[in-house]
Write a protein that holds these residues in place. Structure first.
Motif, PDB file in Angstrom:
ATOM      1  N   GLN A 139       0.829  -1.212   0.000  1.00 42.11           N
ATOM      2  CA  GLN A 139       0.000   0.000   0.000  1.00 42.11           C
ATOM      3  C   GLN A 139       0.862   1.259   0.000  1.00 42.11           C
ATOM      4  O   GLN A 139       0.430   2.317  -0.458  1.00 42.11           O
ATOM      5  CB  GLN A 139      -0.946  -0.017   1.209  1.00 42.11           C
TER       6      GLN A 139
ATOM      7  N   GLU B 195      -1.021   1.991  -5.848  1.00 43.03           N
ATOM      8  CA  GLU B 195      -2.402   2.428  -5.617  1.00 43.03           C
ATOM      9  C   GLU B 195      -3.324   1.671  -6.561  1.00 43.03           C
ATOM     10  O   GLU B 195      -2.948   1.419  -7.706  1.00 43.03           O
ATOM     11  CB  GLU B 195      -2.555   3.919  -5.916  1.00 43.03           C
TER      12      GLU B 195
ATOM     13  N   LEU C  42      -5.215  -5.387  -2.535  1.00 47.11           N
ATOM     14  CA  LEU C  42      -4.698  -4.157  -1.936  1.00 47.11           C
ATOM     15  C   LEU C  42      -5.763  -3.532  -1.030  1.00 47.11           C
ATOM     16  O   LEU C  42      -5.460  -2.954   0.001  1.00 47.11           O
ATOM     17  CB  LEU C  42      -4.301  -3.187  -3.056  1.00 47.11           C
TER      18      LEU C  42
END
Lengths: 358, 358
Positions: free
Chosen positions: B31, B35, B213
């Protein structure tokens, strides 16, 4: 008083409409010569449409990997968003590779009695099988031209393409679903069948002329009706008739008077290449006039962008008549009424070449 | 007993899920480096999107009449249905005309900090204005290559294209609607603005990596997570990071070890052509790895179809490391998780060239 007037008005309107439906001699004559594009997609004999086959056919239509060098698809020359042809350039012959015959539209092609300018393919599937798979240079050089389906190069290409599709997992899946009864569905013939099923959906109903043919008086302008009458009276409809207003017969280009070497190149003998019959020298398929507004340039050599010029040439070369500017304008106005609802097609997402699984 | 077991099971599951969301060190590290692709289309500064401008941009993206010979459109090389690139052939260099750099994908291009392999365009609009309008041969020969936007030929072409669009009534209408405040909206810059607004919609959210993510543990396989860790630990993410996992920096190809003349042709000096700075010799934009599964071939010369080979080459040329087959397999598995939802685009119906009104 006001009420009476409006009542009379409505009555008159009713009468007018009623009578036009039953007794418009021009419409009755036209209904004997032409048919509207049906709103339903026609079924293909021996090639039933299923959602899976249709989905596969749409993918293959846009699939450049069907060409030896993976750089040209059906859609490359038959752009569904441009009247089903490739736009001006494909026939401009601006590069050696793009020489050859003018691209015929894929729109409503399902209604033609034969495919290609020389009618060498009986139906859409055969057109795909004969036309699609040569290596691009050969395909372009002979586009719509001599039969290439049986050449060694083409057979080699066919084999490559089948192997290529077999190497792409998503296509293996898609062919299984489209041809569930077959143990080895990725064969050349099935590529043609799937594409033909998709192409049969590319029809353009709802043209102003068809609305008028079905009884809507206001669908055509006065000039367009006058143009239609001239189109019939002068004899254009002797060849340009039926559902596709063409596409059903063959005719010698220049039967009345030669259009000259630019429009009729002496090295392209047309249907003779198929029949070897001397009587077929310079004989070509009468093209459909559906959506002719969108399909410039015109004629098999694609040397005319101007519809007025094209109409004048046809009058002279096929009918032996010099059409007046006024007649030409009205015929062109009528031709514009042959543009139907263009098919809206979602661009398919094509599978990548094999990539290792995660 | 059964109940107790199932309760414990659910508790463990809850813990597992809960903890993975808060404290997965790999995710926390990722992270900080990457993105997800946003689900909303990004706005373009100075080029607000309206439905009318978007519709025009979609038409122009598929419009081959934007090229001098009307035979090549944005879509011809950037096929939205094939990962936003042209498929293998465009880089195979099978014909002289197709020499040049490998086509970069249009998908998510809006998130790149610059456009073209040498970064000579700051944004999508500039990419269109510099890249689109040379005559096709020149465009293909120099595709992604030397700056052609200022050449006399190109300026002539620009003028032709503006005149051509002005001659097509539907485009006159469409530009008026897209740029209502302008008295003469068919100008070169607006072509770029409209296409840029359409291209900005070509984003691919929802990739397994992005789901992971955002906290979905099961979106990645164990191999993919292992591959991500190697991707970070070995240093790939030093250049391949951000929203596009690339597209944000420049790097010299072969900084650790030259990949050889086939992958790094000596006549293409990369960013040097833009900056004239000797330090930029053989420097290229770090390409995005989004949808890399779909964008083969790889590298600016497009000489590698095999993702394993491409990863091995990067390890050697950029990191000076020989990656093991196991490491390469895991990295490739991770790369496959970068494939997002492909944009579904309706093929636009393009207006015909001027045809007399009825």
């Amino acid at each position: 008083m006001n009420m009476r007037i409006s009542t009379i008005a409505s009555l008159l309107l009713l009468l007018a409409t009623g009578s036009s439906l039953s007794a418009d001699p021009l419409r009755e004559q036209a209904q004997g010569l032409f048919e509207p594009i049906p709103s339903a997609v026609p079924a293909l004999p021996g090639d039933p449409a299923t959602p899976e086959k249709l989905a596969l056919g749409r993918m293959l239509y846009f699939e450049s990997r069907l060409s030896e060098n993976s750089d040209i698809s059906c859609a490359a020359c038959h752009n569904i968003g441009m009247g089903g042809v490739g736009g001006p350039a494909t026939s401009k012959g601006h590069s050696g590779e793009l020489a050859g015959r003018n691209v015929l539209t894929v729109l409503n092609a399902v209604f033609n009695k034969s495919q290609f300018w020389d009618g060498r393919a009986a139906d859409l599937k055969e057109q795909v099988v004969l036309g699609v798979m040569a290596n691009p240079a050969a395909m372009l050089k002979t586009r719509g031209g001599p039969i290439i389906g049986d050449s060694a190069a083409n057979n080699l290409t066919k084999q490559h393409i089948v192997e290529r599709l077999k190497s792409i997992p998503s296509y293996v899946e898609a062919f299984k679903k489209a041809f569930p009864a077959e143990s080895d569905p990725i064969v050349y013939d099935n590529i043609g069948k799937a594409i033909a099923v998709f192409e049969a959906t590319l029809i353009t109903p709802g043209a102003p002329f068809d609305l008028w043919l079905n009884g809507d008086d206001n669908a055509l302008s006065q000039d367009q009706k006058a143009g239609l009458k001239i189109f019939i009276d002068k004899g254009c409809s002797n060849c340009h008739n039926g559902v596709n207003i063409g596409g059903g017969a063959f005719a010698r280009f220049g039967v009345a008077q030669s259009p000259g070497p630019e429009l009729l190149p002496s090295d392209d003998w047309g249907r003779f290449a198929v029949t070897k019959n001397v009587a077929d020298k310079y004989v070509f398929k009468v093209p459909s006039l559906r959506n002719v507004e969108l399909t410039a340039p015109y004629f098999h050599a694609g040397q005319t962008m101007d519809p007025r010029k094209a109409v004048a040439i046809m009058g002279a070369s096929q009918l032996g008549q010099k059409l007046s500017d006024g007649e030409i304008d009205k015929i062109v106005a009528f031709l514009k009424s042959l543009t139907g609802r263009q098919p809206e097609v979602m661009l398919p997402i094509l599978p990548p070449n094999a990539f290792p699984a995660p």
